[in-house]
Design a protein around this motif. Structure first.
Motif, PDB file in Angstrom:
ATOM      1  N   PRO A 189      29.524  33.056  36.101  1.00 58.75           N
ATOM      2  CA  PRO A 189      30.507  34.153  36.177  1.00 58.75           C
ATOM      3  C   PRO A 189      31.883  33.648  36.579  1.00 58.75           C
ATOM      4  O   PRO A 189      32.024  32.829  37.479  1.00 58.75           O
ATOM      5  CB  PRO A 189      29.898  35.079  37.238  1.00 58.75           C
ATOM      6  CG  PRO A 189      28.427  34.838  37.136  1.00 58.75           C
ATOM      7  CD  PRO A 189      28.293  33.359  36.859  1.00 58.75           C
TER       8      PRO A 189
ATOM      9  N   ASP B 133      41.174  35.288  30.276  1.00 63.09           N
ATOM     10  CA  ASP B 133      39.745  35.004  30.409  1.00 63.09           C
ATOM     11  C   ASP B 133      39.175  34.324  29.171  1.00 63.09           C
ATOM     12  O   ASP B 133      38.263  33.500  29.273  1.00 63.09           O
ATOM     13  CB  ASP B 133      38.974  36.302  30.672  1.00 63.09           C
ATOM     14  CG  ASP B 133      39.142  36.815  32.086  1.00 63.09           C
ATOM     15  OD1 ASP B 133      39.788  36.128  32.894  1.00 63.09           O
ATOM     16  OD2 ASP B 133      38.637  37.913  32.392  1.00 63.09           O
TER      17      ASP B 133
ATOM     18  N   ARG C 224      34.273  34.795  41.856  1.00 61.63           N
ATOM     19  CA  ARG C 224      32.898  34.642  41.358  1.00 61.63           C
ATOM     20  C   ARG C 224      32.510  33.160  41.403  1.00 61.63           C
ATOM     21  O   ARG C 224      33.172  32.363  42.067  1.00 61.63           O
ATOM     22  CB  ARG C 224      32.786  35.219  39.946  1.00 61.63           C
ATOM     23  CG  ARG C 224      33.091  36.721  39.862  1.00 61.63           C
ATOM     24  CD  ARG C 224      32.812  37.259  38.465  1.00 61.63           C
ATOM     25  NE  ARG C 224      33.148  38.680  38.365  1.00 61.63           N
ATOM     26  CZ  ARG C 224      33.964  39.191  37.459  1.00 61.63           C
ATOM     27  NH1 ARG C 224      34.559  38.403  36.572  1.00 61.63           N
ATOM     28  NH2 ARG C 224      34.219  40.486  37.437  1.00 61.63           N
ATOM     29  N   ALA C 225      31.492  32.786  40.666  1.00 60.55           N
ATOM     30  CA  ALA C 225      30.886  31.456  40.829  1.00 60.55           C
ATOM     31  C   ALA C 225      31.725  30.313  40.291  1.00 60.55           C
ATOM     32  O   ALA C 225      31.578  29.174  40.746  1.00 60.55           O
ATOM     33  CB  ALA C 225      29.507  31.440  40.149  1.00 60.55           C
ATOM     34  N   SER C 226      32.633  30.550  39.339  1.00 61.24           N
ATOM     35  CA  SER C 226      33.338  29.460  38.695  1.00 61.24           C
ATOM     36  C   SER C 226      34.393  28.794  39.566  1.00 61.24           C
ATOM     37  O   SER C 226      34.896  27.726  39.233  1.00 61.24           O
ATOM     38  CB  SER C 226      34.015  29.943  37.401  1.00 61.24           C
ATOM     39  OG  SER C 226      35.139  30.753  37.689  1.00 61.24           O
TER      40      SER C 226
ATOM     41  N   ASN D 216      40.141  39.886  33.876  1.00 58.71           N
ATOM     42  CA  ASN D 216      38.880  40.533  34.254  1.00 58.71           C
ATOM     43  C   ASN D 216      38.285  41.316  33.086  1.00 58.71           C
ATOM     44  O   ASN D 216      38.097  42.529  33.151  1.00 58.71           O
ATOM     45  CB  ASN D 216      39.069  41.453  35.468  1.00 58.71           C
ATOM     46  CG  ASN D 216      37.732  41.978  35.991  1.00 58.71           C
ATOM     47  OD1 ASN D 216      36.710  41.314  35.878  1.00 58.71           O
ATOM     48  ND2 ASN D 216      37.736  43.167  36.557  1.00 58.71           N
TER      49      ASN D 216
ATOM     50  N   ILE E 261      39.329  38.512  41.914  1.00 58.61           N
ATOM     51  CA  ILE E 261      37.879  38.719  41.945  1.00 58.61           C
ATOM     52  C   ILE E 261      37.227  37.342  41.971  1.00 58.61           C
ATOM     53  O   ILE E 261      37.275  36.606  40.988  1.00 58.61           O
ATOM     54  CB  ILE E 261      37.386  39.536  40.746  1.00 58.61           C
ATOM     55  CG1 ILE E 261      38.061  40.904  40.718  1.00 58.61           C
ATOM     56  CG2 ILE E 261      35.870  39.686  40.769  1.00 58.61           C
ATOM     57  CD1 ILE E 261      37.700  41.729  39.504  1.00 58.61           C
TER      58      ILE E 261
ATOM     59  N   SER F 264      33.847  37.997  31.281  1.00 61.75           N
ATOM     60  CA  SER F 264      34.012  37.112  32.434  1.00 61.75           C
ATOM     61  C   SER F 264      32.870  37.260  33.425  1.00 61.75           C
ATOM     62  O   SER F 264      32.487  36.302  34.099  1.00 61.75           O
ATOM     63  CB  SER F 264      35.352  37.387  33.130  1.00 61.75           C
ATOM     64  OG  SER F 264      35.365  38.674  33.744  1.00 61.75           O
ATOM     65  N   LEU F 265      32.311  38.455  33.526  1.00 60.68           N
ATOM     66  CA  LEU F 265      31.180  38.695  34.425  1.00 60.68           C
ATOM     67  C   LEU F 265      29.860  38.274  33.786  1.00 60.68           C
ATOM     68  O   LEU F 265      28.927  37.872  34.476  1.00 60.68           O
ATOM     69  CB  LEU F 265      31.130  40.174  34.807  1.00 60.68           C
ATOM     70  CG  LEU F 265      29.996  40.627  35.728  1.00 60.68           C
ATOM     71  CD1 LEU F 265      30.034  39.879  37.055  1.00 60.68           C
ATOM     72  CD2 LEU F 265      30.066  42.127  35.961  1.00 60.68           C
TER      73      LEU F 265
ATOM     74  N   THR G 114      35.596  33.466  37.984  1.00 62.12           N
ATOM     75  CA  THR G 114      36.583  33.967  38.934  1.00 62.12           C
ATOM     76  C   THR G 114      37.828  34.347  38.138  1.00 62.12           C
ATOM     77  O   THR G 114      38.292  33.596  37.287  1.00 62.12           O
ATOM     78  CB  THR G 114      36.937  32.886  39.972  1.00 62.12           C
ATOM     79  OG1 THR G 114      35.794  32.635  40.791  1.00 62.12           O
ATOM     80  CG2 THR G 114      38.094  33.341  40.865  1.00 62.12           C
ATOM     81  N   THR G 115      38.361  35.526  38.406  1.00 63.71           N
ATOM     82  CA  THR G 115      39.459  36.023  37.581  1.00 63.71           C
ATOM     83  C   THR G 115      40.361  36.941  38.386  1.00 63.71           C
ATOM     84  O   THR G 115      40.050  37.289  39.532  1.00 63.71           O
ATOM     85  CB  THR G 115      38.903  36.763  36.342  1.00 63.71           C
ATOM     86  OG1 THR G 115      39.976  37.142  35.479  1.00 63.71           O
ATOM     87  CG2 THR G 115      38.130  38.008  36.749  1.00 63.71           C
TER      88      THR G 115
END
Length: 391
Positions: A346, A308, A388-390, A336, A386, A340-341, A348-349
């Protein structure tokens, strides 16, 4: 000594409220069984202890409280840490917290020491092994990539050894590992499913075995996709020829490249910046909007980063050049971490074990002490994507 763990820390790790954690630990209603189990597991992993009389749920209290043993001295286990990781808070310190929690649960007395990546005749390990206190050691847990010479030196003592996030073919020892190949495979398959046909892996093989394995996972995912594509003839030469004859755009061949950056050294961010700059320099004289569109076309459709930290640095560099994420380029990390969040976009991981990596290492150590004749084991903890937006 480990710092006192709070309910808020448990809540932050799970992404729930402090109230939910309090309700779960006290055995009160309003919390699902699944959430209650997750809270108890994380509390145990972090070494949280319920105060006497602090909860009404006997099961949770039994899970979290360590009964006091008799007056016999606790077995001493020496825990070696790669000196590069001793102050790294996002992954390795959490593994160490898991080891401390596991030792408390199994009534072991941990003694932490560091080892150097390059073995020498005056290494701290050799000095420690000659100390009088070594006579009381019951075994070793070695965390991270340890030189073969150092492990051979320890192995001569004839005591149980458990390796964490590392394997060593020259000695017989239990190993507790993360599913690093599967993590890379998950990350790459996800980008392929999002339409990325060109993917770059960013990392440094020599930094850690896990980095190399994560690249292998990406390569495996690409081979699987190419094999599936070949079966359906989507990417065959005949298909491309037909596309040209009919005036249709031929499908782009899947590509996987690697950017090696000197991660772990002082200049790895600058090296990564040069890599990105080299890909977009040709557009440096154009307007910002045209620059962003052109730069995106030169960059791959997606990046898989070895961890990350690399992924977050990469996203900052892309955004500083007005390359939108994920519209211009998708980015996926691995580990994660909390950062990262919290990133502006955010990340993706792929979630991998941290505290549980340490806990399982202690459990493996206890098993080897009780049954030294047992077959050696390799324990691999699973990975979880997980999104997420990336990306």
């Amino acid at each position: 000594m480990a710092q006192k763990v709070s309910m808020q820390q448990i809540a932050d790790r799970l992404g729930v409220s402090k109230y939910t954690v309090s309700q779960a630990l006290s055995g009160k209603e309003g919390v699902s069984d699944a959430t209650r189990k997750e809270v108890a597991a994380m509390a145990r992993a972090l070494g949280y202890r319920v105060r006497n009389g602090g909860g009404t749920d006997g099961t949770i209290n039994r899970d979290l409280q360590v009964e006091q043993g008799n007056d016999a001295p606790m077995p001493l286990v020496w825990i070696g840490l790669d000196e590069r990781h001793t102050h790294e808070p996002t992954f390795w310190q959490r593994v160490q917290q898991g080891i401390e929690a596991g030792c408390a649960e199994h009534h072991l007395r941990p003694h932490f020491f560091t080892f150097q990546r390059d073995h020498s005749s005056t290494s701290p390990v050799q000095i420690l092994l000659n100390e009088e206190s070594f006579n009381h050691v019951s075994g070793f847990i070695m965390v991270g990539k340890c030189p073969s010479e150092t492990l051979l030196l320890i192995n001569r003592k004839g005591l149980p050894i458990v390796l964490v996030d590392h394997e060593e073919p020259v000695i017989l020892a239990d190993a507790v590992l993360n599913a690093n190949i599967e993590a890379g495979r998950m990350a790459c398959h996800h980008l392929l499913s999002q339409g990325c046909r060109s993917i770059v892996f960013v990392g440094r093989d020599s930094f850690a075995v896990s980095f190399r394995e994560r690249f292998w996972g990406c390569r495996l995912a690409l081979e699987e996709s190419q094999s599936q594509s070949a079966k359906s003839s989507k990417y065959s030469l005949q298909s491309a020829s037909n596309s040209l004859l009919t005036g249709q755009e031929p499908r782009i061949e899947l590509q996987l490249k690697k950017w090696t950056v000197p991660y772990g050294g002082p200049s790895w961010r600058q090296s990564l910046e040069r890599r990105i700059q080299a890909a977009v320099d040709v557009y440096s004289s154009q307007e910002a909007e045209e620059f962003a569109a052109g730069a995106a076309s030169l960059l791959p459709g997606g990046f898989v980063c070895a961890n990350d930290e690399i992924a977050l640095a990469l996203m900052q560099l892309l955004q500083s050049r007005e390359i939108p994420i994920p519209a211009g380029c998708r980015v996926v990390g691995i580990d994660n971490t909390a950062a990262s969040l919290e990133a502006a976009v955010p990340l993706t991981t792929v979630d991998l074990a941290k505290e549980w990596l340490g806990i399982r290492a202690v459990e493996s150590f206890v098993r080897k002490r009780l049954r030294p004749e047992a077959q050696h084991e390799k324990i691999t903890l699973s990975a979880r994507l997980i999104i997420r937006a990336s990306g």
